[in-house]
Design a protein around this motif. Structure first.
Motif, PDB file in Angstrom:
ATOM      1  N   ARG A   1     -22.646 -15.128 -58.617  1.00  0.00           N
ATOM      2  CA  ARG A   1     -23.259 -15.762 -57.318  1.00  0.00           C
ATOM      3  C   ARG A   1     -22.230 -15.623 -56.208  1.00  0.00           C
ATOM      4  N   SER A   2     -20.974 -16.098 -56.634  1.00  0.00           N
ATOM      5  CA  SER A   2     -19.943 -16.208 -55.509  1.00  0.00           C
ATOM      6  C   SER A   2     -19.451 -14.996 -54.957  1.00  0.00           C
ATOM      7  N   ALA A   3     -19.560 -14.150 -55.675  1.00  0.00           N
ATOM      8  CA  ALA A   3     -19.152 -12.525 -55.145  1.00  0.00           C
ATOM      9  C   ALA A   3     -20.313 -11.931 -54.385  1.00  0.00           C
ATOM     10  N   LEU A   4     -21.622 -12.361 -54.815  1.00  0.00           N
ATOM     11  CA  LEU A   4     -22.630 -11.827 -53.950  1.00  0.00           C
ATOM     12  C   LEU A   4     -22.722 -12.535 -52.585  1.00  0.00           C
ATOM     13  N   SER A   5     -22.243 -13.663 -52.532  1.00  0.00           N
ATOM     14  CA  SER A   5     -22.149 -14.456 -51.155  1.00  0.00           C
ATOM     15  C   SER A   5     -21.374 -13.684 -50.126  1.00  0.00           C
ATOM     16  N   HIS A   6     -20.590 -12.600 -50.518  1.00  0.00           N
ATOM     17  CA  HIS A   6     -19.932 -11.896 -49.600  1.00  0.00           C
ATOM     18  C   HIS A   6     -20.568 -10.598 -49.056  1.00  0.00           C
ATOM     19  N   LEU A   7     -21.790 -10.363 -49.913  1.00  0.00           N
ATOM     20  CA  LEU A   7     -22.425  -8.980 -49.416  1.00  0.00           C
ATOM     21  C   LEU A   7     -23.547  -9.489 -48.483  1.00  0.00           C
ATOM     22  N   ASP A   8     -23.921  -8.629 -47.731  1.00  0.00           N
ATOM     23  CA  ASP A   8     -25.377  -8.717 -46.898  1.00  0.00           C
ATOM     24  C   ASP A   8     -26.120  -7.825 -47.709  1.00  0.00           C
ATOM     25  N   LEU A   9     -27.224  -8.568 -48.358  1.00  0.00           N
ATOM     26  CA  LEU A   9     -28.231  -7.804 -49.262  1.00  0.00           C
ATOM     27  C   LEU A   9     -29.354  -7.008 -48.458  1.00  0.00           C
ATOM     28  N   LYS A  10     -29.402  -7.243 -47.263  1.00  0.00           N
ATOM     29  CA  LYS A  10     -29.980  -6.382 -46.346  1.00  0.00           C
ATOM     30  C   LYS A  10     -29.606  -4.946 -46.542  1.00  0.00           C
ATOM     31  N   CYS A  11     -28.358  -4.823 -46.852  1.00  0.00           N
ATOM     32  CA  CYS A  11     -27.939  -3.289 -46.750  1.00  0.00           C
ATOM     33  C   CYS A  11     -28.448  -2.532 -48.317  1.00  0.00           C
ATOM     34  N   VAL A  12     -28.711  -3.465 -49.200  1.00  0.00           N
ATOM     35  CA  VAL A  12     -28.935  -2.720 -50.519  1.00  0.00           C
ATOM     36  C   VAL A  12     -30.023  -1.997 -50.501  1.00  0.00           C
ATOM     37  N   SER A  13     -30.068  -0.810 -50.903  1.00  0.00           N
ATOM     38  CA  SER A  13     -31.334   0.192 -50.932  1.00  0.00           C
ATOM     39  C   SER A  13     -31.611   0.348 -52.419  1.00  0.00           C
ATOM     40  N   HIS A  14     -30.760   0.325 -53.363  1.00  0.00           N
ATOM     41  CA  HIS A  14     -30.908   0.357 -54.918  1.00  0.00           C
ATOM     42  C   HIS A  14     -30.375  -0.587 -55.634  1.00  0.00           C
ATOM     43  N   LEU A  15     -31.330  -1.610 -56.291  1.00  0.00           N
ATOM     44  CA  LEU A  15     -31.065  -2.774 -57.075  1.00  0.00           C
ATOM     45  C   LEU A  15     -31.414  -2.755 -58.520  1.00  0.00           C
ATOM     46  N   ALA A  16     -30.326  -2.942 -59.384  1.00  0.00           N
ATOM     47  CA  ALA A  16     -30.604  -3.039 -60.639  1.00  0.00           C
ATOM     48  C   ALA A  16     -30.183  -4.452 -61.341  1.00  0.00           C
ATOM     49  N   VAL A  17     -31.150  -5.134 -61.861  1.00  0.00           N
ATOM     50  CA  VAL A  17     -30.732  -6.383 -62.367  1.00  0.00           C
ATOM     51  C   VAL A  17     -31.280  -6.143 -64.275  1.00  0.00           C
ATOM     52  N   VAL A  18     -30.060  -6.909 -64.942  1.00  0.00           N
ATOM     53  CA  VAL A  18     -30.459  -6.698 -66.524  1.00  0.00           C
ATOM     54  C   VAL A  18     -30.195  -8.102 -67.010  1.00  0.00           C
ATOM     55  N   GLU A  19     -30.811  -8.604 -67.771  1.00  0.00           N
ATOM     56  CA  GLU A  19     -30.978  -9.839 -68.419  1.00  0.00           C
ATOM     57  C   GLU A  19     -30.683 -10.984 -67.462  1.00  0.00           C
TER      58      GLU A  19
ATOM     59  N   LEU B   1     -34.224 -11.098 -54.386  1.00  0.00           N
ATOM     60  CA  LEU B   1     -35.259 -10.125 -53.620  1.00  0.00           C
ATOM     61  C   LEU B   1     -35.351 -10.885 -52.462  1.00  0.00           C
ATOM     62  N   GLU B   2     -35.531 -12.043 -52.324  1.00  0.00           N
ATOM     63  CA  GLU B   2     -35.755 -12.694 -50.971  1.00  0.00           C
ATOM     64  C   GLU B   2     -34.780 -12.328 -49.914  1.00  0.00           C
ATOM     65  N   GLN B   3     -33.366 -11.617 -50.236  1.00  0.00           N
ATOM     66  CA  GLN B   3     -32.608 -11.231 -49.234  1.00  0.00           C
ATOM     67  C   GLN B   3     -32.491  -9.564 -49.347  1.00  0.00           C
ATOM     68  N   ALA B   4     -32.709  -9.084 -50.468  1.00  0.00           N
ATOM     69  CA  ALA B   4     -32.691  -7.464 -50.343  1.00  0.00           C
ATOM     70  C   ALA B   4     -33.812  -7.044 -49.941  1.00  0.00           C
ATOM     71  N   VAL B   5     -34.381  -6.791 -48.882  1.00  0.00           N
ATOM     72  CA  VAL B   5     -35.849  -6.802 -48.116  1.00  0.00           C
ATOM     73  C   VAL B   5     -35.982  -5.440 -47.907  1.00  0.00           C
ATOM     74  N   ASN B   6     -34.843  -4.504 -48.074  1.00  0.00           N
ATOM     75  CA  ASN B   6     -34.985  -3.000 -47.645  1.00  0.00           C
ATOM     76  C   ASN B   6     -34.514  -2.225 -48.729  1.00  0.00           C
ATOM     77  N   LEU B   7     -35.347  -2.481 -49.912  1.00  0.00           N
ATOM     78  CA  LEU B   7     -35.035  -1.841 -51.191  1.00  0.00           C
ATOM     79  C   LEU B   7     -35.929  -0.348 -50.969  1.00  0.00           C
ATOM     80  N   ASP B   8     -35.567   0.639 -51.558  1.00  0.00           N
ATOM     81  CA  ASP B   8     -35.940   1.915 -52.015  1.00  0.00           C
ATOM     82  C   ASP B   8     -36.297   1.840 -53.289  1.00  0.00           C
ATOM     83  N   SER B   9     -35.191   1.275 -54.218  1.00  0.00           N
ATOM     84  CA  SER B   9     -35.369   1.343 -55.642  1.00  0.00           C
ATOM     85  C   SER B   9     -35.180  -0.097 -56.236  1.00  0.00           C
TER      86      SER B   9
END
Length: 460
Positions: free
Chosen positions: A206-224, A234-242
């Motif tokens: 969580r701390s590391a993610l706070s340094h990123l702008d998740l609007k930039c993410v186009s491919h997001l993968a989450v496991v477990e 998902l509320e922040q990563a609103v521009n996903l292609d994948s």
């Protein structure tokens, strides 16, 4: 005997230059810009770290796309060298750098530098388009403010495009620490733009993610992870292609969390690829698909415990009407009524390129019904149906249906049941019988004049 094509004088000159690092670094001030790309490519391949560092500091173009060039085993070291070379101190030994975008992602088909564009279009195809800290938006704001206060030139801004993977070893990720350090040193002049984000230990990053702008993410993968924790991303990563979600727990399909998840999917206007793996959707696939855009290209649903009703809806919904890739492996398809699956294949016959139906308990009877629809998928390039309980006669029959399909090059087939003492128990597999099957298929492919078609199977 193999004969290598002889090296050109140009190639020989570049190699000579690379073997004399001080001379090569000094020459960067004088050589024409068009020589930078071939020299950079050769330096990267040869892992000449000092020359790479000097070239980044002197790069005479707006952008530098490194990812497609670099070798997997050499990436961490070479990327570190290039990142450390950003924002160089003024040095008369180097020409004035023009580099504004360093792209370390593996974007396919991207050239080392974008062609020069003289129109009002963005100067790089990979420019960040969404973050408020993006190069284009910051410079637009600086231009507005500098026009109001003449005599002040806007500070140089840069963009660093990366792919990041946060797994259980994330805490030891020196590269990410370097990225954050470089952003801090830039005093707001460097935008860290993460395009591909993979997370396997969401609770600890969580701390590391706070340094990123998740609007930039186009491919997001989450496991477990739990679905409620995924929602915060998902509320922040609103521009996903994948979007790929694997082993995500959801307590109830009637609760607020699942409804909010559907709301987030409904807002993803750019989504082209969706993968839900080990995500129990029995009789609920309809709710997910209804909220998606009709532009979906890839749909992967392995281990989702899909029901007959789920397949019935899948065969009718517009969201799955022109898929290029469909993976429904590890879902039991052993119903007497195969019409929904047959209709699905017929509906996708004009677009489907990759089909995976591994370990679906498909029998001879089921495949004999599906084979005609399968043969109508004229654009199919890869077909995988391994680990299904079929006989050798049915395997030969499937081959007869598939060999006329000109674009189909790769088939991953199931080992016929007669090769096992007990079906699909690995220790009971007869290696000689498997070899006989391979030999028979090879002969049949030769007789069909399909030496270009590769049939493989898995025995381990």
């Amino acid at each position: 005997m193999d004969f290598k094509e002889p090296s050109t004088l140009f190639d020989i000159a570049i190699q000579c230059l690379l073997h004399h690092e001080p001379l090569a670094i000094q020459a960067l001030q004088e050589i024409p810009g068009e020589l930078f790309v071939p020299l950079f490519t050769a330096a990267l391949k040869g892992r000449h770290e000092k020359i790479l560092s000097a070239m980044v500091k002197s790069w005479p173009f707006f952008c530098l796309h490194v990812g497609p060039l670099s070798m997997q085993e050499a990436q961490p070291t070479l990327w570190k060298v290039m990142v450390e070379s950003l924002f160089p101190a003024e040095n008369p030994a180097f020409r004035s750098p023009k580099l504004r975008i360093l792209d370390l992602t593996q974007h396919p088909g991207c050239k080392t530098k974008c062609p020069v564009i003289t129109t009002t279009c963005k100067p790089c195809v990979r420019c960040c388009a969404y973050s408020e800290r993006s190069l284009m938006k910051v410079e637009s704001q600086c231009s507005s403010s500098s026009s109001e206060s003449e005599g002040q030139s806007p500070k140089t801004t840069m963009e660093l495009l990366v792919s990041l993977s946060f797994d259980r070893s994330f805490r030891e990720n020196e590269f990410f620490a370097l990225l954050l350090s470089k952003v801090e040193q830039s005093l707001g002049s460097l935008h860290l733009c993460c395009r591909d984000l993979r997370i396997k230990n969401l609770s600890e990053c969580r701390s590391a993610l706070s340094h990123l702008d998740l609007k930039c993410v186009s491919h997001l993968a989450v496991v477990e992870a739990s679905l409620i924790s995924v929602l915060s991303l998902l509320e922040q990563a609103v521009n996903l292609d994948s979007l790929s979600l694997s082993k995500i727990t959801c307590r109830s399909f009637n609760g607020r969390t699942f409804r909010n998840f559907l709301s987030q999917l409904r807002c993803m206007d750019h989504l082209k690829e969706l993968s839900l793996s080990s995500f129990c959707l029995t009789n609920h696939l309809e709710h997910v698909l209804r909220v998606l855009s009709a532009d979906l290209d890839f749909l992967q649903l392995p281990f989702c415990e899909l029901s007959h009703n789920d397949f019935k809806f899948l065969s009718q919904c517009p969201q799955a009407s022109h898929l290029k890739l469909l993976d429904i492996s590890n879902n039991s398809i052993c119903w007497e009524d195969c019409e929904p699956f047959y209709c699905l294949l017929e509906n996708l016959s004009g677009s489907l390129q990759h089909l995976a139906i591994n370990h679906c308990l498909l029998t001879d009877a089921t495949l004999s019904i599906l084979a005609p629809a399968l043969s109508h998928c004229s654009h199919l390039r890869l077909f995988s149906f391994s680990s299904n309980p079929i006989t050798m006669p049915m395997l030969r029959r499937i081959l007869e249906y598939l060999t006329p399909m000109a674009q189909l090059k790769y088939v991953i087939y199931p080992i016929p049941m007669h090769c096992y003492e007990r079906w699909h128990v690995r220790c009971t597999l007869d290696a000689q019988k498997v070899a006989d099957v391979n030999a028979q298929l090879k002969i049949l492919l030769q007789e069909a004049e399909r030496d270009d078609m590769c049939w493989i199977t898995y025995t381990g």
